[in-house]
Design an enzyme around this catalytic site. Structure first.
Site, PDB file in Angstrom:
ATOM      1  N   ASP A  82      78.344  50.625  42.679  1.00  0.00           N
ATOM      2  CA  ASP A  82      78.087  52.012  43.057  1.00  0.00           C
ATOM      3  C   ASP A  82      76.914  52.553  42.214  1.00  0.00           C
ATOM      4  O   ASP A  82      76.953  52.466  40.983  1.00  0.00           O
ATOM      5  CB  ASP A  82      79.374  52.813  42.771  1.00  0.00           C
ATOM      6  CG  ASP A  82      79.348  54.203  43.351  1.00  0.00           C
ATOM      7  OD1 ASP A  82      78.644  54.428  44.341  1.00  0.00           O
ATOM      8  OD2 ASP A  82      80.086  55.072  42.818  1.00  0.00           O
ATOM      9  N   GLU A 134      69.707  54.817  49.082  1.00  0.00           N
ATOM     10  CA  GLU A 134      69.891  56.257  49.287  1.00  0.00           C
ATOM     11  C   GLU A 134      68.551  56.962  49.494  1.00  0.00           C
ATOM     12  O   GLU A 134      67.571  56.688  48.818  1.00  0.00           O
ATOM     13  CB  GLU A 134      70.629  56.865  48.077  1.00  0.00           C
ATOM     14  CG  GLU A 134      70.881  58.361  48.227  1.00  0.00           C
ATOM     15  CD  GLU A 134      71.902  58.908  47.218  1.00  0.00           C
ATOM     16  OE1 GLU A 134      72.885  58.195  46.899  1.00  0.00           O
ATOM     17  OE2 GLU A 134      71.713  60.045  46.758  1.00  0.00           O
ATOM     18  N   HIS A 211      78.366  59.892  50.220  1.00  0.00           N
ATOM     19  CA  HIS A 211      78.845  59.982  48.826  1.00  0.00           C
ATOM     20  C   HIS A 211      79.441  61.369  48.604  1.00  0.00           C
ATOM     21  O   HIS A 211      79.322  62.265  49.443  1.00  0.00           O
ATOM     22  CB  HIS A 211      77.671  59.781  47.859  1.00  0.00           C
ATOM     23  CG  HIS A 211      77.268  58.353  47.720  1.00  0.00           C
ATOM     24  ND1 HIS A 211      77.425  57.657  46.545  1.00  0.00           N
ATOM     25  CD2 HIS A 211      76.750  57.484  48.615  1.00  0.00           C
ATOM     26  CE1 HIS A 211      76.992  56.417  46.727  1.00  0.00           C
ATOM     27  NE2 HIS A 211      76.578  56.289  47.970  1.00  0.00           N
ATOM     28  N   ALA A 213      82.456  62.510  48.542  1.00  0.00           N
ATOM     29  CA  ALA A 213      83.311  62.869  49.686  1.00  0.00           C
ATOM     30  C   ALA A 213      84.777  63.080  49.315  1.00  0.00           C
ATOM     31  O   ALA A 213      85.655  62.960  50.167  1.00  0.00           O
ATOM     32  CB  ALA A 213      83.181  61.804  50.773  1.00  0.00           C
ATOM     33  N   SER A 214      85.031  63.416  48.054  1.00  0.00           N
ATOM     34  CA  SER A 214      86.411  63.790  47.720  1.00  0.00           C
ATOM     35  C   SER A 214      86.702  65.181  48.266  1.00  0.00           C
ATOM     36  O   SER A 214      85.818  66.041  48.311  1.00  0.00           O
ATOM     37  CB  SER A 214      86.617  63.783  46.199  1.00  0.00           C
ATOM     38  OG  SER A 214      86.830  62.459  45.748  1.00  0.00           O
ATOM     39  N   ASP A 256      86.069  59.095  44.618  1.00  0.00           N
ATOM     40  CA  ASP A 256      86.388  58.832  43.219  1.00  0.00           C
ATOM     41  C   ASP A 256      87.171  60.007  42.628  1.00  0.00           C
ATOM     42  O   ASP A 256      88.286  59.842  42.111  1.00  0.00           O
ATOM     43  CB  ASP A 256      85.095  58.587  42.424  1.00  0.00           C
ATOM     44  CG  ASP A 256      85.362  58.154  40.999  1.00  0.00           C
ATOM     45  OD1 ASP A 256      86.538  58.053  40.611  1.00  0.00           O
ATOM     46  OD2 ASP A 256      84.398  57.920  40.244  1.00  0.00           O
TER      47      ASP A 256
HETATM   48  P1  13P Z   1      83.421  62.125  44.602  1.00  0.00           P
HETATM   49  O1  13P Z   1      83.052  62.634  43.256  1.00  0.00           O
HETATM   50  O2  13P Z   1      83.375  63.219  45.634  1.00  0.00           O
HETATM   51  O3  13P Z   1      84.714  61.413  44.628  1.00  0.00           O
HETATM   52  O4  13P Z   1      82.280  61.078  45.050  1.00  0.00           O
HETATM   53  C1  13P Z   1      82.358  59.745  44.636  1.00  0.00           C
HETATM   54  C2  13P Z   1      81.112  58.987  44.925  1.00  0.00           C
HETATM   55  O5  13P Z   1      80.258  59.388  45.694  1.00  0.00           O
HETATM   56  C3  13P Z   1      80.963  57.700  44.270  1.00  0.00           C
HETATM   57  O6  13P Z   1      79.718  57.118  44.532  1.00  0.00           O
HETATM   58  O1  G3H Z   2      79.164  58.673  41.987  1.00  0.00           O
HETATM   59  C1  G3H Z   2      79.775  58.681  40.954  1.00  0.00           C
HETATM   60  C2  G3H Z   2      81.117  58.073  40.825  1.00  0.00           C
HETATM   61  O2  G3H Z   2      82.117  59.057  40.915  1.00  0.00           O
HETATM   62  C3  G3H Z   2      81.192  57.280  39.569  1.00  0.00           C
HETATM   63  O3  G3H Z   2      81.317  58.104  38.484  1.00  0.00           O
HETATM   64  O4  G3H Z   2      79.500  57.248  37.037  1.00  0.00           O
HETATM   65  O5  G3H Z   2      81.371  58.651  36.091  1.00  0.00           O
HETATM   66  O6  G3H Z   2      81.789  56.302  36.825  1.00  0.00           O
HETATM   67  P1  G3H Z   2      80.967  57.539  36.995  1.00  0.00           P
HETATM   68 ZN    ZN Z   3      78.120  58.511  44.776  1.00  0.00          ZN
END
Ligand code: 13P
Ligand code: G3H
Ligand code: ZN
Length: 309
Positions: A82, A134, A211, A213-214, A256
Site C-alpha cells: 500500500d 495514483e 483509497h 474508504a473507511s 484501514d
Molecule cells: P482509510 O483511512 O479510510 O481506512 O483508508 C485506508 C487507505 O486508503 C489505505 O491505503
Molecule cells: O493509507 C494509509 C493506510 O491507512 C496506512 O496507514 O501508513 O499509518 O500504516 P499507515
Molecule cells: Zn490509501
C-alpha cells in the site's frame, strides 16, 4: 491455493458490479480476523501492507503471516504493498513475495509520476506482479506524508488515458473526495461521481481503486468515547456512497481506519470491564473478533463480494 494477483478478481468484480476489500494488516490478529471473515463469507481478499506496517512488523513476519493464512483457507488472496513511495520499496516487495504493489508517485508532477510508475511496472510485470498507481491527491495522512486539504486535488479525467497507456499500470487510484484517516469531511460528505464516471468512460473495463474508504463506523466511535477515548468530529464515507462506487468502475476499496477503530473499541471496552486483566490474549481475542465482524459487514453490505471467491 497460493497467493494470487488481483487480475482475475478485478475482472470478475468489474463485470459483477462489486468491489474487493483491501484491508491493511500489521499484526496477527488483523490477518486472522480478516481471513476468518473471508472464509465465513467465501470472499476474495486483498491484504495490504503500508511502508509503516512493514517497518513496524517487518517484511518477513508479514509475508509469513499472510502465507500461513493462505494455507489455512482456499480463498483467492492477494498480498499488496500500500502506497509504495518509490522504486526501491516496490522492488523489495516484488522480490519478497508480494503479488501486487502500489507505486504512489501522485505527489510528483504528471511526467515524473509516469516515469516512476513505468519503471515499477516494467520490473513488476517481468516477475508476474501487478501494479496500482495514483493520479490526483487525497487529503489526509499516510505514514509521513501529510497532504493538507488545500493540497489535495481531484483526479483530472483528461489525464487518465495517457497515464495508463504510457505506464502500462494494472489499476488506478483516483481522488474523488475521500481522504485517509477518521476525520474525512467537515460538512456533508460528498463524492465526485461525475469524475468517476468520466474516468471509466475514458478507460473502459479498467479497474479503479478508492483509497480513504473507511466509513468511520459510528458504533465503534461511540464505544471508544464511552470508554474514555476522544474523537470529536470523526466522520467517514457513508456506506451508500461506497456501494454506489462498487457498482461502478471501482474494483478495490481500501479500508484501514475502520479496523483500527474496531480494535481500539474492543480493547478499551475489555480493559474497562476487566480492570484486572493483563494477559494480551484476553483483550486481543475480542479485538480479533471485532475485526472479523467489521470485515464481514463490509464484505456483505459495502463491497458486495460475499460468495464471490
Ligand atoms: P482509510 O483511512 O479510510 O481506512 O483508508 C485506508 C487507505 O486508503 C489505505 O491505503
Ligand atoms: O493509507 C494509509 C493506510 O491507512 C496506512 O496507514 O501508513 O499509518 O500504516 P499507515
Ligand atoms: Zn490509501
Amino acid at each position: 491455493m497460493p497467493l494470487v494477483t488481483t487480475k482475475e478478481m478485478f475482472k470478475k468484480a468489474y463485470e459483477g458490479g462489486y468491489a474487493i476489500g483491501a484491508f491493511n494488516v500489521n499484526n496477527m490478529e488483523l490477518v486472522q480476523g480478516i481471513v476468518e471473515a473471508g472464509i465465513e463469507n467465501n470472499a476474495p481478499l486483498i491484504l495490504q501492507v503500508s511502508a509503516g506496517a512493514r517497518k513496524y512488523a517487518k517484511h518477513n513476519y508479514l509475508v509469513h503471516l499472510v502465507q500461513a493464512a493462505v494455507e489455512e483457507c482456499n480463498l483467492p488472496i492477494a498480498l499488496h504493498l500500500d502506497h509504495g513511495d518509490g522504486f526501491d520499496i516496490c522492488k523489495a516487495c516484488v522480490d519478497g513475495g508480494f503479488t501486487s504493489v502500489m507505486i504512489d508517485a501522485s505527489k510528483y508532477p504528471f511526467e515524473q509520476n509516469i516515469e516512476i510508475t513505468r519503471k515499477v511496472v516494467e520490473y513488476a510485470h517481468e516477475r508476474g506482479v501487478v501494479v496500482e498507481a495514483e493520479l490526483g491527491k487525497l487529503a489526509g495522512i499516510e505514514d509521513d506524508v501529510n497532504v493538507s486539504a488545500e493540497d489535495s486535488c481531484y483526479t483530472h479525467p483528461d489525464e487518465v488515458e495517457e497515464f495508463v497507456s504510457r505506464t502500462g499500470v494494472d489499476s488506478l487510484a483516483i481522488a474523488i473526495g475521500t481522504s485517509h484517516g477518521a476525520f474525512k469531511f467537515k460538512g456533508t460528505p460528498r463524492l465526485r461521481f461525475d469524475i468517476l464516471e468520466e474516468v471509466s468512460r475514458r478507460l473502459p473495463q479498467f479497474p479503479i481503486v478508492l483509497h480513504g474508504a473507511s466509513s468511520v463506523m459510528p458504533e465503534y466511535v461511540k464505544i471508544i468515547e464511552q470508554y474514555g477515548g476522544q474523537m470529536p468530529g470523526a466522520q467517514g464515507v457513508p456506506e451508500e456512497l461506497l456501494r454506489k462506487a462498487a457498482s461502478m468502475a471501482v474494483c478495490k476499496i481500501n479500508i484501514d481506519s475502520d479496523l483500527r477503530l474496531a480494535v481500539t473499541a474492543a480493547v478499551r471496552k475489555h480493559l474497562y470491564e476487566n480492570p484486572t486483566h493483563f494477559d494480551p490474549r484476553q483483550y486481543l481475542a475480542p479485538a480479533r473478533e471485532a475485526v472479523k465482524e467489521v470485515v464481514s459487514h463490509k464484505l456483505i453490505h459495502v463491497l458486495g463480494c460475499n460468495g464471490k471467491a
